[in-house]
Write a protein that holds these residues in place. Structure first.
Motif, short mmCIF file in Angstrom:
data_model
loop_
_atom_site.label_atom_id
_atom_site.label_comp_id
_atom_site.label_asym_id
_atom_site.label_seq_id
_atom_site.Cartn_x
_atom_site.Cartn_y
_atom_site.Cartn_z
N GLU A 34 65.75 -54.32 131.58
CA GLU A 34 66.64 -54.69 130.47
C GLU A 34 67.30 -56.04 130.73
OE1 GLU A 34 69.21 -51.28 130.17
OE2 GLU A 34 67.70 -50.14 129.04
N GLU A 35 67.70 -56.28 131.98
CA GLU A 35 68.30 -57.57 132.34
C GLU A 35 67.29 -58.70 132.18
OE1 GLU A 35 70.10 -59.58 136.36
OE2 GLU A 35 70.60 -57.48 135.97
N ARG A 36 66.06 -58.46 132.63
CA ARG A 36 64.99 -59.46 132.51
C ARG A 36 64.71 -59.75 131.04
NH1 ARG A 36 60.65 -61.62 135.56
NH2 ARG A 36 61.43 -60.56 137.39
N ILE A 37 64.62 -58.72 130.22
CA ILE A 37 64.33 -58.89 128.80
C ILE A 37 65.44 -59.70 128.12
CG2 ILE A 37 64.05 -57.67 126.59
CD1 ILE A 37 61.62 -57.40 128.44
N SER A 38 66.69 -59.41 128.47
CA SER A 38 67.79 -60.14 127.84
C SER A 38 67.77 -61.63 128.20
CB SER A 38 69.13 -59.51 128.20
OG SER A 38 69.43 -59.70 129.55
N ALA A 39 67.10 -61.99 129.30
CA ALA A 39 66.99 -63.39 129.70
C ALA A 39 65.88 -64.14 128.97
CB ALA A 39 66.76 -63.48 131.21
N TRP B 82 59.37 -67.97 130.96
CA TRP B 82 59.90 -66.64 131.23
C TRP B 82 58.75 -65.66 131.50
CZ3 TRP B 82 59.35 -62.16 128.24
CH2 TRP B 82 60.17 -61.09 128.61
N ILE B 83 57.70 -65.73 130.69
CA ILE B 83 56.51 -64.87 130.88
C ILE B 83 55.87 -65.19 132.23
CG2 ILE B 83 54.15 -64.44 130.09
CD1 ILE B 83 55.25 -64.74 127.21
N LYS B 84 55.69 -66.46 132.53
CA LYS B 84 55.09 -66.88 133.80
C LYS B 84 55.86 -66.29 134.98
CE LYS B 84 54.73 -70.98 136.51
NZ LYS B 84 55.49 -72.17 136.65
N ASN B 85 57.18 -66.33 134.92
CA ASN B 85 58.01 -65.77 135.99
C ASN B 85 57.79 -64.27 136.14
OD1 ASN B 85 59.11 -68.28 136.55
ND2 ASN B 85 60.90 -67.95 135.25
N GLY B 86 57.61 -63.57 135.02
CA GLY B 86 57.35 -62.14 135.08
C GLY B 86 56.05 -61.81 135.80
N GLY C 245 55.36 -60.19 139.84
CA GLY C 245 54.55 -58.99 139.99
C GLY C 245 54.93 -57.85 139.06
N HIS C 246 55.74 -58.12 138.06
CA HIS C 246 56.15 -57.06 137.14
C HIS C 246 55.31 -57.03 135.86
CE1 HIS C 246 59.43 -56.12 139.76
NE2 HIS C 246 59.96 -57.33 139.62
N PHE C 247 54.98 -58.18 135.33
CA PHE C 247 54.17 -58.22 134.11
C PHE C 247 52.70 -58.13 134.50
CE2 PHE C 247 57.33 -61.00 131.45
CZ PHE C 247 58.31 -60.05 131.63
N ILE C 248 51.97 -57.25 133.83
CA ILE C 248 50.54 -57.13 134.12
C ILE C 248 49.67 -57.38 132.90
CG2 ILE C 248 50.81 -55.68 136.15
CD1 ILE C 248 50.19 -53.26 134.46
N LEU C 249 50.29 -57.49 131.73
CA LEU C 249 49.55 -57.81 130.51
C LEU C 249 50.55 -58.31 129.49
CD1 LEU C 249 46.90 -55.75 128.67
CD2 LEU C 249 48.98 -56.35 127.46
N VAL C 250 50.19 -59.37 128.82
CA VAL C 250 50.98 -59.90 127.71
C VAL C 250 50.02 -60.20 126.58
CG1 VAL C 250 52.39 -61.85 126.91
CG2 VAL C 250 52.80 -60.87 129.16
N GLY C 251 50.40 -59.84 125.37
CA GLY C 251 49.53 -60.12 124.23
C GLY C 251 50.31 -60.11 122.93
N SER C 252 49.62 -60.50 121.87
CA SER C 252 50.21 -60.57 120.54
C SER C 252 50.07 -59.25 119.80
CB SER C 252 49.53 -61.66 119.72
OG SER C 252 49.74 -62.92 120.31
#
Length: 99
Positions: free
Chosen positions: A60-65, A25-29, A33-40
């Motif tokens: 919101e739709e993406r997050i619910s998935a 799911w993160i990889k798809n984000g 081109g929507h996710f630009i940073l992910v972290g703990s």
């Protein structure tokens, strides 16, 4: 632009079995081109995502998935931020919200 906080919820123990699907799911984000940073979130509180170029409704739709959200491993909180001043390397963030 949005900051999404994913704080552990009552089904935290299911995280290991859902980690592969959550990472996909993160990889798809990122690929979209929507996710630009992910972290703990430290210490072990969950995660955070910096998101751009998406409407709140679509976010919101993406997050619910997210399998972690769907299975109550985490609870999502969406914070909308309108950047007004940034260092030169982050100028692309100014005006990146699509609300």
């Amino acid at each position: 632009m949005y900051i999404v906080l994913l704080k552990f919820d009552f089904n935290k123990s299911k995280a290991p079995q859902l980690m592969g699907a959550h990472n996909e799911w993160i990889k798809n984000g990122f690929e979209d081109g929507h996710f630009i940073l992910v972290g703990s979130l430290k210490p072990g509180l969950g995660g955070a995502i910096l998101v751009q170029n998406i409407s709140r409704e679509d976010l919101e739709e993406r997050i619910s998935a997210d399998p972690f959200v769907a299975e109550n491993v985490v609870k999502a909180e969406i914070l909308e931020v309108e950047p007004s001043k940034v260092v030169p390397s982050l100028e692309f963030l100014v005006g990146s919200s699509k609300t």
